[in-house]
Design a protein around this motif. Structure first.
Motif, short mmCIF file in Angstrom:
data_model
loop_
_atom_site.label_atom_id
_atom_site.label_comp_id
_atom_site.label_asym_id
_atom_site.label_seq_id
_atom_site.Cartn_x
_atom_site.Cartn_y
_atom_site.Cartn_z
N LYS A 1 12.21 32.85 49.89
CA LYS A 1 12.53 31.89 51.00
C LYS A 1 12.15 32.36 52.58
O LYS A 1 12.71 33.33 52.68
N LEU A 2 11.36 31.65 53.04
CA LEU A 2 11.07 32.17 54.35
C LEU A 2 11.30 31.13 55.36
O LEU A 2 11.16 30.06 55.26
N GLU A 3 11.86 31.65 56.67
CA GLU A 3 12.25 30.67 57.59
C GLU A 3 11.61 31.01 58.97
O GLU A 3 11.58 32.20 59.28
N PHE A 4 10.76 30.08 59.53
CA PHE A 4 10.14 30.26 60.85
C PHE A 4 10.69 29.52 61.92
O PHE A 4 11.48 28.74 61.76
N LYS A 5 10.27 29.97 63.27
CA LYS A 5 10.82 29.32 64.48
C LYS A 5 10.15 27.95 64.64
O LYS A 5 10.62 27.11 64.86
N GLU A 6 8.83 28.07 64.21
CA GLU A 6 8.12 26.80 64.61
C GLU A 6 7.55 26.10 63.36
O GLU A 6 7.83 26.73 62.12
#
Length: 451
Positions: free
Chosen positions: A215-220
């Motif tokens: 799982k990856l979370e990005f700012k944009e």
């Protein structure tokens, strides 16, 4: 783009819908000038509806669906009924032109539908617009449901939507700042591999394919077109796909075709057995030779060849396959690969073959039901469409499907990536974990995330 055909197209719609009490599928195909499929896909984000993308790099063949969904069906029978009653204008009659359904299914029925809540168990989607790119030509297909009313407003809407789809411009490179990266339940997954090997040694189970997630979370917000463009640039000799449903998009670059039918000829491929690429030509060749002679990978590969050949022989004749596997060399990985071709028997359908082939031993295991039962009970990952057939079918009985691996589900600022591997009696949990880590790399690279 379609302005020059406006009069003929409007007359065609009127004639097709004349004296009809119910809506009917009407499809109009014209040869057009060169259009960048990725830009067509990117421009489709400005329209109502969901997008689809399919590209076979080996065949230099691309399909892009955009605009409002004309039909969203849940069974092959619905698709068959739709094309039987459709009114079609298509002078080319080439594969992938005319009415095309973009298709996908769930790996298997799941008790929970959280991550994949916008993706149905089965989907056959006909979009308002399909762009078809062959090696030499480009075609635009317009699909509409008509009943004779509001033809003028439909024409006006179509022309406006086409203007947006064909707009010039570049796809901006969007820098994505990574906030977090988490490998889901890593230690538990290794323990599951050990449990699987123990089960294989003590039961009739010969092989089971286990998958895990990252799982990856990005700012944009993640721009799907940019990620897809990166896959096009880096993952040569792959099948690229993207399917939007709700706010999510499932996309990837898979090396594995499930089955293709064109002009009555069936093609499929057996892909199982994996090793990394070498750091130089000599090391790469050495790793490849070791893969060709590795007992564990050879055994895994032969499971797949035997099963696929057995199914194909029921629906086709003149089966052709080489005497042994070849090496398929991709950017980060190399695989054992055996191509298979045959002549489709009269009455056999692509849907029948897909239904019986899925999941192959490369994606599920052997025996099939025992492996699926183990996955359903033991594996914590919600697979959804991961590892399942994804592709397209046209009204001329042509179609192509690939196995949806090397993939991820993107949703706003989040990406969940998937990777799996075949577990047999001699599998080592640490080595299998490392194999799945390598299989995450294509999507990580496309998302511009370092290791």
């Amino acid at each position: 783009m379609i302005q020059q055909y406006k009069t003929d197209f409007e007359s065609f719609l009127r004639e097709a819908a004349e004296n009809r009490q119910q809506k009917i599928l009407v499809s109009w195909t014209e040869k057009v000038g060169a259009i960048d499929p990725l830009r067509f896909f990117a421009n489709g984000s400005s329209l109502e509806g969901h997008r689809n993308f399919w590209y076979s790099q080996k065949d230099d063949f691309c399909l892009v669906g955009a605009g409002p969904t004309v039909m969203d069906m849940r069974t092959a029978d619905e698709w068959e009924h739709a094309i039987e009653s459709a009114v079609v204008h298509n002078l080319s009659a080439g594969a992938g032109t005319g009415p095309v359904a973009f298709s996908g299914i769930n790996f298997q029925k799941e008790r929970e539908r959280d991550l994949w809540q916008d993706f149905p168990d089965t989907q056959y989607r006909i979009p308002a617009f399909t762009l078809t790119k062959t090696k030499t030509d480009y075609y635009l297909t317009i699909n509409q449901l008509v009943d004779g009313s509001n033809i003028e407003s439909q024409i006006t809407a179509i022309l406006g939507q086409l203007e947006q789809l064909f707009a010039e411009g570049t796809i901006p490179a969007v820098r994505k700042e990574l906030i977090s990266k988490e490998e889901l339940e890593s230690e538990a997954w290794k323990r599951l591999v050990k449990e699987a090997t123990d089960t294989i040694k003590s039961t009739e189970l010969d092989k089971v394919v286990l998958a895990r997630g990252m799982k990856l979370e990005f700012k944009e917000k993640i721009h799907v077109s940019h990620v897809l463009g990166n896959l096009l640039d880096t993952q040569k000799d792959s099948f690229l796909f993207a399917v939007e449903n709700g706010s999510a998009c499932f996309l990837g670059a898979t090396p594995e075709r499930l089955v293709r039918v064109q002009s009555g000829i069936l093609h499929t491929s057996c892909v199982a057995g994996t090793a990394p690429r070498g750091r130089n030509e000599a090391e790469d060749q050495s790793i490849g030779e070791a893969l060709l002679h590795d007992n564990k990978n050879q055994e895994e590969h032969q499971y797949v060849v035997k099963m696929i050949s057995g199914v194909i022989s029921k629906y086709a004749k003149d089966l052709r396959l080489p005497g042994g596997p070849q090496l398929m060399k991709l950017r980060q990985l190399q695989h054992l690969y055996t191509p298979v071709s045959a002549k489709l028997l009269p009455g056999a359908s692509l849907q029948q073959i897909i239904q019986e082939l899925h999941p192959t031993p490369a994606l599920g295991g052997l025996p099939k039901q025992e492996a699926l039962d183990f996955i359903e009970v033991k594996e914590p990952l919600e697979r959804g469409w991961y590892g399942a057939p994804i592709g397209w079918q046209d009204s001329y009985r042509n179609g192509d499907t690939a196995v949806a691996i090397r993939s991820g589900l993107l949703n706003e600022k989040q990406a969940v990536l998937f990777a799996g591997c075949g577990v047999v009696k001699d599998s080592d949990p640490e080595m299998e974990f490392e194999e799945t880590a390598i299989k995450f790399r294509p999507m990580l690279e496309a998302l511009e995330v370092s290791k």
